[in-house]
Enzyme design. Structure first.
Site, PDB file in Angstrom:
ATOM      1  N   SER A  22      -0.865  23.423  -3.792  1.00  0.00           N
ATOM      2  CA  SER A  22      -1.145  24.810  -4.114  1.00  0.00           C
ATOM      3  C   SER A  22      -0.186  25.791  -3.443  1.00  0.00           C
ATOM      4  O   SER A  22      -0.098  26.951  -3.841  1.00  0.00           O
ATOM      5  CB  SER A  22      -2.587  25.153  -3.706  1.00  0.00           C
ATOM      6  OG  SER A  22      -2.787  25.004  -2.314  1.00  0.00           O
TER       7      SER A  22
ATOM      8  N   SER B 267      -1.374  19.926  -0.777  1.00  0.00           N
ATOM      9  CA  SER B 267      -0.755  21.233  -1.004  1.00  0.00           C
ATOM     10  C   SER B 267       0.415  21.522  -0.084  1.00  0.00           C
ATOM     11  O   SER B 267       1.238  22.391  -0.381  1.00  0.00           O
ATOM     12  CB  SER B 267      -1.804  22.338  -0.840  1.00  0.00           C
ATOM     13  OG  SER B 267      -2.808  22.224  -1.820  1.00  0.00           O
TER      14      SER B 267
ATOM     15  N   LYS C 132       1.324  31.740   3.404  1.00  0.00           N
ATOM     16  CA  LYS C 132       0.534  31.483   2.197  1.00  0.00           C
ATOM     17  C   LYS C 132      -0.611  32.483   2.121  1.00  0.00           C
ATOM     18  O   LYS C 132      -1.284  32.753   3.127  1.00  0.00           O
ATOM     19  CB  LYS C 132      -0.002  30.046   2.230  1.00  0.00           C
ATOM     20  CG  LYS C 132      -0.772  29.627   0.984  1.00  0.00           C
ATOM     21  CD  LYS C 132      -1.178  28.166   1.084  1.00  0.00           C
ATOM     22  CE  LYS C 132      -1.923  27.684  -0.151  1.00  0.00           C
ATOM     23  NZ  LYS C 132      -2.265  26.243  -0.077  1.00  0.00           N
TER      24      LYS C 132
END
Length: 603
Positions: free
Chosen positions: A152, A176, A78
């Site tokens: 997210s 997330s 990420k």
């Protein structure tokens, strides 16, 4: 290798088997880049390691596997987690910086033999659960491209669900690491707060943030957690604990579920029916469901964005947002700038209130072993979320926002799908340190649901048969009464880090007696050969440091001795003194305490 590389399932077991047959990791790297190109989704990765650099990393591993757990396994990161060699953008071009070193979670992954492929897309500054708050293209949901991918950690989830890489690293503050997994029919491992180091991460609320894992299966996700988890002495937010071993599923598990008033599905009957289908699977797996009121948890969830906790997001990017507010995504800016309305006194008040709620709500773990909730109430389309970006995002966090604040761990797995095929994932939640407990049940739920993994068209494999013996640093303990799984005192084992190993009857050398006292309890008495019977027991493993405190609480006339078991093994366990059993009713004919307890309920 007998399977064509283009058809190879990118899970850890398949890669390990292919490497054992001589597959070259350089060829796997090339396959990853070919799959990324074929997927043609520019929203998945923000940046990629140069193909030749990745090939060089594969060659550097050596000609054959060397025993490292992630040898030759490609992975994504990420883009709020530092990887030296690629910029960290947090999905904001103007914020981008070049990290001097890898985040510890990345460093540990690379040291285990994995090969970094690139940085994945996200809701800007990890603020959102929808996956559309990004200046880059929105990643396409792998089940239905009209749906949001979830956030997210949007790109991290899509990369795994599309079969581009076997696993990715994400983060989680409010869901997330769970919501994108649920929306793409893969697994999201949200560890105990502090179990994974968060240095080198663009944080949201560092007090409760964690690095998470996306994978096709629970076993793969937990294997990666075993690599990245554990104490980091250089991280002030790291917890001095190890990733617990993964063991078999106990015969009984007490599972808290939302009561009728706490069910939130946004009026979607198909989503509610899918959740009920998963509940049926859980009960078939030995789960005893207990309805509880979730309104107090919803109140905690509201604190995360409606309270002063949002100021932590402002603190992380304070200099940047004050100098370049126009660089932020408009929705992200609106949320983070909301921190300016809170004072330091508000922040202290929220912290104090949260600590009170942790103690108050933590009492639930005396009654249940875990919770099971929908990962999200219902899925939403990209079009709908773009039209209503705040309230629909908040709805997705209904059952996720409270978890980290309350210091819980969680595991998102695909549940029974809706009748229309739309994902309807579920999440298991447990107290800090219960990561292994959730994984054992989560793997079974995933297999029972029968839903295809992401866009791969393959169902989850059946749960792996796990070792039913204690590991180094553990001591086996045999229990016969209320410490059995799902019974009243089992929590005394769980809170000390106990894990189930196996259900087994004793050798036919014992009698079971009902001991007198305010609380009925059994006494297992060793008798002469030929006069005993086989009594049902469970063998659990306790960390060596917890064994003494546990047995110290055993009341007279019970004690601990060596029990002989029907499978030919022996272990320490509960026994009763002969004098204590004198005159006590003999309940041996029931075959065990659980059957005796059932007879009382039937009566």
């Amino acid at each position: 290798m007998t399977t064509k590389l283009s058809e190879l399932a990118f899970d850890l077991a398949s890669l390990k088997a292919a490497y054992a047959e001589g597959l070259d990791p350089v060829a796997v790297v090339d396959e990853v880049y070919d799959r990324i190109e074929a997927r043609n989704d520019p929203g998945v990765f923000i940046s990629l390691v140069d193909r030749e650099t990745a090939r060089a990393a594969a060659r550097a591993l050596g000609p054959k596997p060397d025993g490292r757990p992630l040898w030759g396994v490609p992975f994504g990161i990420k883009d709020s987690i530092d990887f030296a060699g690629l910029p960290t953008t947090a999905a904001c071009r103007e914020f981008a910086y070049e990290p001097a070193r890898h985040a510890p979670s990345v460093e540990r992954t690379l040291a285990a033999g994995a090969i970094a492929i690139g940085k994945t897309n996200l809701d800007q500054f990890a603020t959102g659960l929808v996956g559309v708050r990004t200046p880059y293209p929105i990643p396409r949901n792998t089940v239905d491209p009209t749906l949001v991918p979830g956030g997210s950690s949007s790109g991290s989830a899509v990369a795994v669900a599309a079969g581009l890489v076997p696993f990715t690293l994400g983060t989680d503050t409010a869901g997330s690491g769970r919501v994108p997994a649920g929306l793409n029919n893969i697994v999201g491992v949200k560890p105990t707060v502090g179990l994974t180091p968060t240095s080198g991460v663009v944080y949201s609320v560092r007090l409760v943030d964690g690095v998470t894992v996306f994978a096709q299966t629970v076993d793969d996700g937990y294997a990666v957690l075993g690599v990245i988890g554990g104490y980091d002495p250089d991280d002030g937010f790291s917890r001095d604990m190890a990733v617990p071993p993964l063991g078999p599923l106990p015969p009984r598990t007490r599972v808290a579920i939302p009561d009728a008033a706490s069910r939130r599905f946004g009026g979607n009957a198909a989503a509610e029916a899918a959740f009920d289908g998963t509940l049926a699977d859980v009960r078939a797996l030995g789960g005893e469901t207990v309805e509880i009121d979730f309104e107090p948890y919803f109140a905690v969830a509201r604190m995360l964005y409606e309270g002063s906790w949002v100021a932590s997001r402002y603190h992380q990017i304070r200099d940047f947002i004050e100098a370049s507010p126009e660089a932020l995504h408009p929705v992200t800016r609106e949320i983070i700038e909301g921190a300016r309305t809170f004072s330091a006194a508000d922040a202290y008040g929220d912290v104090y209130r949260l600590l009170e709620l942790r103690r108050e709500l933590g009492r639930v773990w005396d009654k249940v072993d875990c919770m099971l909730v929908p990962t999200f109430p219902r899925a939403h389309t990209v079009e709908a979320v773009l039209a209503d970006p705040i309230s629909l995002n908040s709805e997705l966090g209904t059952y996720t926002n409270f978890v980290n604040l309350l210091d819980y761990c969680a595991l998102a797995v695909p549940g029974r799908p809706r009748a229309d095929g739309i994902p309807a994932g579920v999440t298991l939640i447990g107290p800090a340190g219960a990561d292994g407990r959730l994984a054992a049940l989560g793997a079974a739920i995933h297999a029972a649901g029968g839903v295809a993994i992401g866009a791969l068209g393959r169902p989850a494999p059946q749960p792996v048969v796990r070792p039913a013996v204690a590991e180094a640093g553990e001591i086996e303990i045999v229990v016969v009464g209320a410490h059995l799984s799902g019974m009243a005192l089992n929590g005394e084992l769980l809170k000390r880090g106990g894990r189930f190993l196996r259900a087994v009857a004793t050798a036919p050398l014992y009698r079971l007696h009902l001991l007198d006292g305010a609380t009925p309890r059994p006494g297992l008495l060793r008798v002469a050969d030929g006069s005993g019977a086989a009594i049902e027991t469970e063998v659990w493993a306790l960390p060596a440091a917890s064994f003494g405190p546990f047995v110290a609480g055993i009341p007279s006339p019970l004690g601990v001795g060596t029990l002989r078991l029907g499978d030919g093994t022996s272990a320490l366990g509960f026994l009763v003194e002969a004098a204590g059993a004198a005159g006590a009713p003999d309940i041996t004919s029931f075959g065990g305490w659980r059957a005796y307890a059932r007879s009382l309920k039937a009566a």
